[in-house]
Motif scaffolding. Structure first.
Motif, PDB file in Angstrom:
ATOM      1  N   VAL A 104       0.624  -0.868  -0.393  1.00  0.00           N
ATOM      2  CA  VAL A 104       0.117   0.186   0.226  1.00  0.00           C
ATOM      3  C   VAL A 104       1.002   1.496  -0.103  1.00  0.00           C
ATOM      4  O   VAL A 104       1.406   1.020   1.151  1.00  0.00           O
ATOM      5  CB  VAL A 104      -1.562   0.010   1.510  1.00  0.00           C
ATOM      6  N   ALA A 105       0.673   2.490  -1.005  1.00  0.00           N
ATOM      7  CA  ALA A 105       0.961   3.206  -0.744  1.00  0.00           C
ATOM      8  C   ALA A 105       1.090   4.390  -0.262  1.00  0.00           C
ATOM      9  O   ALA A 105      -0.091   4.102   0.167  1.00  0.00           O
ATOM     10  CB  ALA A 105       1.799   3.703  -2.277  1.00  0.00           C
ATOM     11  N   GLU A 106       1.821   5.187   0.598  1.00  0.00           N
ATOM     12  CA  GLU A 106       1.171   6.153   1.554  1.00  0.00           C
ATOM     13  C   GLU A 106       0.875   7.474   0.231  1.00  0.00           C
ATOM     14  O   GLU A 106       0.870   7.707  -0.455  1.00  0.00           O
ATOM     15  CB  GLU A 106       2.749   6.370   2.279  1.00  0.00           C
ATOM     16  N   GLU A 107       0.150   8.545   1.392  1.00  0.00           N
ATOM     17  CA  GLU A 107      -0.285   8.807  -0.030  1.00  0.00           C
ATOM     18  C   GLU A 107       1.203  10.502  -0.417  1.00  0.00           C
ATOM     19  O   GLU A 107       1.559  10.071   0.573  1.00  0.00           O
ATOM     20  CB  GLU A 107      -0.784   9.972   1.185  1.00  0.00           C
ATOM     21  N   THR A 108       0.900  10.801  -1.484  1.00  0.00           N
ATOM     22  CA  THR A 108       1.914  11.804  -1.693  1.00  0.00           C
ATOM     23  C   THR A 108       1.688  12.827  -2.034  1.00  0.00           C
ATOM     24  O   THR A 108       0.247  12.940  -3.054  1.00  0.00           O
ATOM     25  CB  THR A 108       2.250  11.164  -3.499  1.00  0.00           C
ATOM     26  N   ALA A 109       2.090  13.649  -1.886  1.00  0.00           N
ATOM     27  CA  ALA A 109       1.359  15.066  -2.450  1.00  0.00           C
ATOM     28  C   ALA A 109       1.498  15.274  -3.330  1.00  0.00           C
ATOM     29  O   ALA A 109       2.851  15.132  -3.748  1.00  0.00           O
ATOM     30  CB  ALA A 109       2.036  16.033  -1.217  1.00  0.00           C
ATOM     31  N   ALA A 110       0.566  16.720  -4.104  1.00  0.00           N
ATOM     32  CA  ALA A 110       0.464  16.784  -5.170  1.00  0.00           C
ATOM     33  C   ALA A 110       0.960  18.696  -5.398  1.00  0.00           C
ATOM     34  O   ALA A 110      -0.305  19.426  -4.457  1.00  0.00           O
ATOM     35  CB  ALA A 110      -0.234  15.852  -6.206  1.00  0.00           C
ATOM     36  N   ILE A 111       1.301  19.090  -5.817  1.00  0.00           N
ATOM     37  CA  ILE A 111       0.800  20.531  -6.650  1.00  0.00           C
ATOM     38  C   ILE A 111      -0.353  20.965  -6.723  1.00  0.00           C
ATOM     39  O   ILE A 111      -0.354  19.988  -8.440  1.00  0.00           O
ATOM     40  CB  ILE A 111       1.831  21.421  -7.016  1.00  0.00           C
ATOM     41  N   VAL A 112      -1.605  21.422  -6.882  1.00  0.00           N
ATOM     42  CA  VAL A 112      -2.891  22.031  -7.473  1.00  0.00           C
ATOM     43  C   VAL A 112      -1.919  23.232  -8.225  1.00  0.00           C
ATOM     44  O   VAL A 112      -2.478  24.111  -7.379  1.00  0.00           O
ATOM     45  CB  VAL A 112      -3.818  21.522  -7.191  1.00  0.00           C
ATOM     46  N   LEU A 113      -2.292  23.587  -9.261  1.00  0.00           N
ATOM     47  CA  LEU A 113      -2.084  24.788 -10.495  1.00  0.00           C
ATOM     48  C   LEU A 113      -3.870  25.167 -11.272  1.00  0.00           C
ATOM     49  O   LEU A 113      -4.346  24.025 -12.005  1.00  0.00           O
ATOM     50  CB  LEU A 113      -1.520  25.117 -11.151  1.00  0.00           C
ATOM     51  N   THR A 114      -4.407  25.913 -10.973  1.00  0.00           N
ATOM     52  CA  THR A 114      -6.755  26.221 -11.271  1.00  0.00           C
ATOM     53  C   THR A 114      -5.923  27.317 -12.176  1.00  0.00           C
ATOM     54  O   THR A 114      -5.961  28.632 -10.872  1.00  0.00           O
ATOM     55  CB  THR A 114      -7.456  25.573 -10.223  1.00  0.00           C
ATOM     56  N   GLY A 115      -6.858  27.679 -13.084  1.00  0.00           N
ATOM     57  CA  GLY A 115      -6.783  28.519 -13.933  1.00  0.00           C
ATOM     58  C   GLY A 115      -6.918  28.305 -14.927  1.00  0.00           C
ATOM     59  O   GLY A 115      -8.077  27.330 -15.223  1.00  0.00           O
ATOM     60  N   PRO A 116      -7.378  29.504 -15.923  1.00  0.00           N
ATOM     61  CA  PRO A 116      -8.448  29.375 -17.150  1.00  0.00           C
ATOM     62  C   PRO A 116      -7.098  28.251 -18.120  1.00  0.00           C
ATOM     63  O   PRO A 116      -6.713  28.437 -18.264  1.00  0.00           O
ATOM     64  CB  PRO A 116      -7.775  30.600 -17.875  1.00  0.00           C
ATOM     65  N   GLY A 117      -8.869  27.736 -19.017  1.00  0.00           N
ATOM     66  CA  GLY A 117      -7.676  26.850 -19.974  1.00  0.00           C
ATOM     67  C   GLY A 117      -7.446  27.777 -21.370  1.00  0.00           C
ATOM     68  O   GLY A 117      -6.871  27.064 -22.254  1.00  0.00           O
ATOM     69  N   THR A 118      -8.449  28.961 -21.115  1.00  0.00           N
ATOM     70  CA  THR A 118      -7.795  29.619 -22.568  1.00  0.00           C
ATOM     71  C   THR A 118      -7.762  31.447 -22.269  1.00  0.00           C
ATOM     72  O   THR A 118      -8.833  31.359 -21.400  1.00  0.00           O
ATOM     73  CB  THR A 118      -8.389  29.975 -23.983  1.00  0.00           C
ATOM     74  N   ALA A 119      -7.379  31.993 -22.971  1.00  0.00           N
ATOM     75  CA  ALA A 119      -7.049  33.836 -22.615  1.00  0.00           C
ATOM     76  C   ALA A 119      -7.219  33.837 -23.809  1.00  0.00           C
ATOM     77  O   ALA A 119      -6.092  33.755 -24.924  1.00  0.00           O
ATOM     78  CB  ALA A 119      -5.773  33.467 -21.608  1.00  0.00           C
ATOM     79  N   ARG A 120      -7.397  35.768 -23.881  1.00  0.00           N
ATOM     80  CA  ARG A 120      -6.616  36.111 -25.244  1.00  0.00           C
ATOM     81  C   ARG A 120      -5.558  37.422 -24.943  1.00  0.00           C
ATOM     82  O   ARG A 120      -5.068  37.603 -23.999  1.00  0.00           O
ATOM     83  CB  ARG A 120      -8.207  37.155 -25.984  1.00  0.00           C
ATOM     84  N   ALA A 121      -5.064  37.524 -26.235  1.00  0.00           N
ATOM     85  CA  ALA A 121      -4.530  38.671 -25.549  1.00  0.00           C
ATOM     86  C   ALA A 121      -4.848  40.176 -25.651  1.00  0.00           C
ATOM     87  O   ALA A 121      -5.657  40.336 -25.537  1.00  0.00           O
ATOM     88  CB  ALA A 121      -3.679  38.572 -27.415  1.00  0.00           C
ATOM     89  N   GLY A 122      -3.853  40.471 -24.352  1.00  0.00           N
ATOM     90  CA  GLY A 122      -4.469  41.516 -23.619  1.00  0.00           C
ATOM     91  C   GLY A 122      -5.086  41.455 -21.955  1.00  0.00           C
ATOM     92  O   GLY A 122      -5.715  41.948 -21.306  1.00  0.00           O
ATOM     93  N   ASP A 123      -5.563  39.790 -21.930  1.00  0.00           N
ATOM     94  CA  ASP A 123      -6.564  39.516 -20.920  1.00  0.00           C
ATOM     95  C   ASP A 123      -5.666  39.569 -19.979  1.00  0.00           C
ATOM     96  O   ASP A 123      -4.536  39.228 -19.900  1.00  0.00           O
ATOM     97  CB  ASP A 123      -7.004  38.293 -21.177  1.00  0.00           C
ATOM     98  N   SER A 124      -6.497  39.150 -18.771  1.00  0.00           N
ATOM     99  CA  SER A 124      -5.647  39.408 -17.545  1.00  0.00           C
ATOM    100  C   SER A 124      -6.457  37.990 -16.718  1.00  0.00           C
ATOM    101  O   SER A 124      -7.906  37.783 -17.230  1.00  0.00           O
ATOM    102  CB  SER A 124      -5.429  40.263 -16.172  1.00  0.00           C
TER     103      SER A 124
END
Length: 307
Positions: free
Chosen positions: A108-128
């Motif tokens: 049984v493998a112990e829990e492994t921490a994972a980095i999570v990055l959440t954001g939009p999948g698309t953006a237009r030039a000039g967008d924030s």
């Protein structure tokens, strides 16, 4: 404590090997002279109990833990042995050794921490847009962390960094350059014992001259530490944003404004910046007032007539 038969056999084999004239080294380490010794470990592996850092739990890890029995947090060199304290009670004892043995036998493998990055999948030039940094799967306490993040400076500009809970998560200092940022943070209160969740908002702007295509934002290094100073390397993670140079409101990317774009926007009608799915709906707020409403639909309709 009562040990299972399999654990007892594994421990007996281990102790026999340790007394077979191996010059004080656990048997598993004597077989491979180049394996790192426990005393040399500075960064604990993401998988708890993998003390020799070979990517697996095995008798090598068991040998290291068994040779550390009796060590406590009061010892001046505790940092070299704390990884074997899998129960986290400030001492290495038979309970820790038997726990590692159980992991080996059960697979049984112990829990492994994972980095999570959440954001939009698309953006237009000039967008924030905002990118949220967090962790998942981490159960062991975190008191401090050191994070390095990179991005393409020809496409993106980092305009701001802020903690989501400034009272319990403090960014003490940061170094920023075009294409990257490194920051050091500490946690307080419940965020130490509950280390998973969302913690930092990074604000990006797509450069007006950015070329269309995929752009990666990557956490290249994350080191976390508990209150005893034991450091762990969590790993890396990336979030990809597809940059579009199409017309504002051209959501189906066909190069023109049409009822298809109107229909897509209408699907998010009524969404506001206070709702949890705002990151998905934000692109359809054409006038940037924090809500997708009739004004945004009217702007697209006007663009359709303007042709």
């Amino acid at each position: 404590m009562r040990l299972g038969a399999g654990v007892r056999r594994l421990l007996a084999a281990l102790l026999l090997g340790m007394t077979a004239g191996l010059g004080g080294l656990p048997a598993a380490q004597a077989d491979n002279a180049e394996s790192p010794s426990f005393g040399s470990i500075q960064l604990l592996p993401a998988v708890e109990g993998d003390l020799n850092q070979d990517g697996n739990r095995s008798v090598g890890d068991l040998a290291i833990a068994a040779s550390s029995i009796g060590r406590t947090s009061a010892d001046p060199d505790w940092g070299s042995y704390a990884g074997a304290d899998v129960s986290g009670d400030g001492q290495v004892d038979i309970a820790d050794v038997s726990e590692i043995a159980r992991w080996i036998l059960s697979g049984v493998a112990e829990e492994t921490a994972a980095i999570v990055l959440t954001g939009p999948g698309t953006a237009r030039a000039g967008d924030s847009f905002d990118l949220i940094y967090g962790l998942s799967g981490r159960k062991s306490a975190i008191t401090a962390e050191d994070l390095t993040l990179t991005y393409n400076p020809d496409q993106l500009e980092l305009t701001g960094t802020e903690a989501l809970d400034a009272e319990r998560y403090a960014i003490l200092d940061h170094v920023q350059s075009p294409g990257g940022i490194r920051f050091i943070a500490v946690r307080f209160g419940e965020l130490q014992s509950s280390p998973s969740g969302d913690f930092v908002k990074l604000q990006f702007k797509v450069k007006p001259e950015a070329a269309s295509g995929a752009s990666a934002i990557t956490v290249t290094r994350l080191i976390v530490s508990d209150g005893q100073g034991i450091e762990t390397s969590v790993g890396s993670a990336a979030h990809h944003v597809t940059i579009s140079t199409s017309l504002p409101g051209d959501y189906n990317h066909d190069g023109k404004m049409g009822v298809g774009d109107l229909a897509v926007t209408a699907r998010f009608y009524g969404r506001t910046s206070e709702q949890p799915d705002w990151m998905e709906a934000k692109d359809y707020d054409l006038n940037g007032d924090g809500i997708v409403n009739i004004q945004d639909l009217a702007e697209i309709a006007a663009a359709i007539f303007a042709g």
